[in-house]
Write a protein that holds these residues in place. Structure first.
Motif, short mmCIF file in Angstrom:
data_model
loop_
_atom_site.label_atom_id
_atom_site.label_comp_id
_atom_site.label_asym_id
_atom_site.label_seq_id
_atom_site.Cartn_x
_atom_site.Cartn_y
_atom_site.Cartn_z
N SER A 34 1.31 -1.19 -0.05
CA SER A 34 0.22 -0.21 0.05
C SER A 34 0.87 0.73 0.34
N PHE A 35 1.86 1.52 0.75
CA PHE A 35 2.66 2.14 0.91
C PHE A 35 3.26 2.43 -0.57
N ARG A 36 3.90 1.85 -0.66
CA ARG A 36 4.79 2.18 -2.20
C ARG A 36 3.78 2.65 -3.80
N GLY A 51 5.24 8.95 -6.53
CA GLY A 51 6.19 10.64 -7.14
C GLY A 51 5.81 10.66 -8.36
N PHE A 52 4.35 10.19 -8.42
CA PHE A 52 3.86 10.67 -10.29
C PHE A 52 2.35 10.37 -9.42
N ALA A 89 3.63 -10.87 -8.17
CA ALA A 89 3.80 -10.06 -9.21
C ALA A 89 3.05 -8.82 -8.95
N LEU A 90 1.89 -8.08 -8.30
CA LEU A 90 2.30 -6.84 -8.10
C LEU A 90 3.65 -6.24 -7.76
N GLU A 91 4.32 -6.81 -6.53
CA GLU A 91 5.02 -6.71 -6.22
C GLU A 91 6.12 -6.67 -7.08
N ASP A 92 6.33 -6.77 -8.52
CA ASP A 92 7.21 -7.10 -9.75
C ASP A 92 6.48 -5.86 -10.14
N LEU A 93 5.89 -5.83 -9.99
CA LEU A 93 5.15 -4.79 -11.54
C LEU A 93 5.58 -3.30 -10.72
N ASP A 103 7.22 4.70 -12.46
CA ASP A 103 6.27 5.62 -13.18
C ASP A 103 6.35 5.24 -14.12
N GLN A 104 7.08 6.27 -14.76
CA GLN A 104 6.52 6.76 -16.22
C GLN A 104 5.71 5.89 -17.15
N ASP A 105 6.97 4.44 -17.16
CA ASP A 105 6.29 3.55 -17.62
C ASP A 105 5.50 2.69 -17.61
#
Length: 97
Positions: free
Chosen positions: A13-15, A20-21, A46-50, A55-57
């Motif tokens: 959740s924090f991440r 920053g975007f 999978a979510l952590e990997d994503l 950010d921009q990508d």
């Protein structure tokens, strides 16, 4: 849910909320808060990997401005896109604009 799982969810959740975007925050934060608790261990992986991608990508893949690389074009990315559509009700013509 174990304490370890709760810690993992809080970190996710924090991440998601503090990318920053802001545009990415407003999709990823609510997605994680709403759905992460219900994901399997593999789904969380999978979510952590994503979330490890820049950010921009990541945002470009979510809004489909750019095609996602095969390695990240997964069910979790599709779920984030569905969530985006449900929450923000974006018409198809607006995506990728």
């Amino acid at each position: 849910m174990t304490i370890h799982d709760e810690t993992r969810l809080k970190r996710l959740s924090f991440r998601a909320w503090r990318r920053g975007f802001r545009e990415a925050d407003l999709i990823l934060g609510p997605f994680v808060d709403t759905h992460a608790r219900h994901l399997s261990a593999e789904g969380l992986d999978a979510l952590e990997d994503l979330l490890a991608h820049p950010d921009q990508d990541l945002y470009a893949w979510i809004i489909e401005r750019e095609p996602a690389p095969e390695a990240v074009d997964s069910e979790i990315l599709a779920a984030i896109r569905r969530f985006r559509d449900e929450v923000y009700k974006l018409p198809g013509a607006v995506r990728g604009a």
